[in-house]
Design a protein around this motif. Structure first.
Motif, PDB file in Angstrom:
ATOM      1  N   SER A  17       0.805  -1.215   0.000  1.00 38.78           N
ATOM      2  CA  SER A  17       0.000   0.000   0.000  1.00 38.78           C
ATOM      3  C   SER A  17       0.840   1.269   0.000  1.00 38.78           C
ATOM      4  O   SER A  17       2.010   1.268   0.400  1.00 38.78           O
ATOM      5  N   PHE A  18       0.210   2.359  -0.413  1.00 35.78           N
ATOM      6  CA  PHE A  18       0.818   3.677  -0.311  1.00 35.78           C
ATOM      7  C   PHE A  18       0.947   4.111   1.145  1.00 35.78           C
ATOM      8  O   PHE A  18       1.560   5.139   1.426  1.00 35.78           O
ATOM      9  N   ASP A  19       0.352   3.345   2.083  1.00 40.66           N
ATOM     10  CA  ASP A  19       0.530   3.660   3.498  1.00 40.66           C
ATOM     11  C   ASP A  19       1.862   3.132   4.038  1.00 40.66           C
ATOM     12  O   ASP A  19       2.098   3.129   5.243  1.00 40.66           O
ATOM     13  N   LYS A  20       2.744   2.651   3.116  1.00 41.21           N
ATOM     14  CA  LYS A  20       4.116   2.215   3.403  1.00 41.21           C
ATOM     15  C   LYS A  20       4.190   0.834   4.060  1.00 41.21           C
ATOM     16  O   LYS A  20       5.248   0.447   4.555  1.00 41.21           O
ATOM     17  N   THR A  21       3.101   0.095   4.069  1.00 46.39           N
ATOM     18  CA  THR A  21       3.096  -1.223   4.696  1.00 46.39           C
ATOM     19  C   THR A  21       2.838  -2.330   3.688  1.00 46.39           C
ATOM     20  O   THR A  21       2.250  -2.109   2.623  1.00 46.39           O
ATOM     21  N   ILE A  67       8.768   4.729   2.472  1.00 43.73           N
ATOM     22  CA  ILE A  67       8.154   5.370   1.317  1.00 43.73           C
ATOM     23  C   ILE A  67       7.102   4.419   0.750  1.00 43.73           C
ATOM     24  O   ILE A  67       7.060   3.241   1.108  1.00 43.73           O
ATOM     25  N   ARG A  68       6.217   4.893  -0.096  1.00 37.34           N
ATOM     26  CA  ARG A  68       5.119   4.109  -0.636  1.00 37.34           C
ATOM     27  C   ARG A  68       5.608   2.813  -1.285  1.00 37.34           C
ATOM     28  O   ARG A  68       6.541   2.826  -2.072  1.00 37.34           O
ATOM     29  N   VAL A  69       4.938   1.704  -0.962  1.00 34.03           N
ATOM     30  CA  VAL A  69       5.263   0.417  -1.570  1.00 34.03           C
ATOM     31  C   VAL A  69       4.351   0.230  -2.780  1.00 34.03           C
ATOM     32  O   VAL A  69       3.128   0.350  -2.671  1.00 34.03           O
ATOM     33  N   ILE A  70       4.941  -0.054  -3.921  1.00 36.71           N
ATOM     34  CA  ILE A  70       4.192  -0.122  -5.174  1.00 36.71           C
ATOM     35  C   ILE A  70       3.663  -1.524  -5.463  1.00 36.71           C
ATOM     36  O   ILE A  70       2.554  -1.685  -5.963  1.00 36.71           O
ATOM     37  N   CYS A  71       4.441  -2.561  -5.143  1.00 38.91           N
ATOM     38  CA  CYS A  71       3.984  -3.894  -5.484  1.00 38.91           C
ATOM     39  C   CYS A  71       4.644  -4.951  -4.609  1.00 38.91           C
ATOM     40  O   CYS A  71       5.679  -4.715  -3.985  1.00 38.91           O
ATOM     41  N   VAL A  72       4.004  -6.130  -4.569  1.00 38.48           N
ATOM     42  CA  VAL A  72       4.485  -7.253  -3.770  1.00 38.48           C
ATOM     43  C   VAL A  72       4.077  -8.547  -4.450  1.00 38.48           C
ATOM     44  O   VAL A  72       3.049  -8.596  -5.144  1.00 38.48           O
ATOM     45  N   CYS A  73       4.895  -9.606  -4.276  1.00 35.66           N
ATOM     46  CA  CYS A  73       4.609 -10.887  -4.920  1.00 35.66           C
ATOM     47  C   CYS A  73       5.231 -12.019  -4.120  1.00 35.66           C
ATOM     48  O   CYS A  73       6.344 -11.882  -3.610  1.00 35.66           O
TER      49      CYS A  73
END
Length: 268
Positions: free
Chosen positions: A84-88, A108-114
């Motif tokens: 999320s853009f909430d940095k988590t 900082i904002r996290v853009i993606c996860v896999c």
């Protein structure tokens, strides 16, 4: 000129979609998103699960305080990871919707996860152009990808867990990079997109790579040779893309609040 296949549309989406993913059995679709643009308020993050055949909503996950940029199923379908853009980064129970784990070390904002194919690792990318590999059970950072320049948009593991693909950022480099998942070395660069690449996904056999870009195209590539196989021109910026488990369908989400499912039977 081949006629493009007719898609189905998921019913009930209320905000912009930034992420979309099939479950391993192909029966569910996961979307993540939230309100975008001027006036968007914190608390607008969404994670939703859908019936892949009917297009109806099954589950909504609550907790992120800003838009959800990425959401995916674990390989066994029992967990969900969301960035999320909430940095988590959160890991959820896919049946009950309960939070199991939270990675809160990002600044900082996290853009993606896999998830990795074995479910033991997570790979994430953030707006500082940093790509990190994590232990999915202990929440420990294992690796930061190093090379000429790491890319912080769409990201995914190959089916064998040995490669990682990551998208490029507009005004920096719109190429898609393929990396060695253990050593962090750059293996391949795919060039063709003219805008930021916000979605990347390997096919189940690892031979193809699908990408979605802000240049209003969704592309399919040969993941071993880097050759472009298919270009789909779409009506809005492409945010994310995913293959079905059998590799015969591809689902893509755009910036106009739509999610489309395409047939790839004729794409080799």
């Amino acid at each position: 000129m081949k006629k493009e296949p007719e898609p189905i549309t998921l019913k009930g989406q209320t905000t912009d979609v930034l992420s979309v993913c099939f479950s391993t059995d192909g029966k569910r679709i996961l979307t993540g998103g939230g309100a975008l643009g001027r006036g968007a308020r914190p608390g607008s993050g969404e994670v939703r699960m859908w019936d892949a055949e009917k297009g109806t909503q099954i589950l909504a996950l609550k907790g992120h305080t800003d838009r959800v940029s990425s959401a995916c199923f674990s390989p066994d379908g029992k967990r969900i990871a969301s960035a999320s853009f909430d940095k988590t980064i959160w890991v959820w129970d896919a049946e009950k919707g309960q939070e199991l784990l939270a990675l809160k070390g990002n600044t900082i904002r996290v853009i993606c996860v896999c998830f990795s194919p074995d479910g033991k690792r997570l790979v994430s990318a953030s707006l500082d152009n940093t790509v990190r590999v994590w232990d999915a059970e202990k929440a420990q950072e294992l690796l930061t990808l190093k090379g000429r320049r790491p890319y912080g948009n769409g990201i995914c593991f190959s089916p064998d867990g040995k490669r990682i693909a990551s998208g490029g950022i507009d005004r920096v480099d719109n190429s898609v990079r393929v990396w060695d998942a253990e050593k962090g070395q750059e293996l391949l660069a795919l060039n063709g997109h003219t805008g930021s690449v916000f979605g990347v996904c390997f096919s189940p056999d690892g031979k193809r790579l699908a990408t979605a870009s802000f240049d209003h195209t969704v592309r399919v590539w040969d993941a071993e040779k880097g050759q472009e196989l298919l270009v789909l021109n779409v009506p809005a910026a492409g945010h994310i893309v995913s293959f079905s488990p059998d590799g015969k369908r591809m689902v893509a989400a755009y910036g106009d609040k739509t999610v489309k499912v395409w047939s790839l039977d004729k794409v080799k």
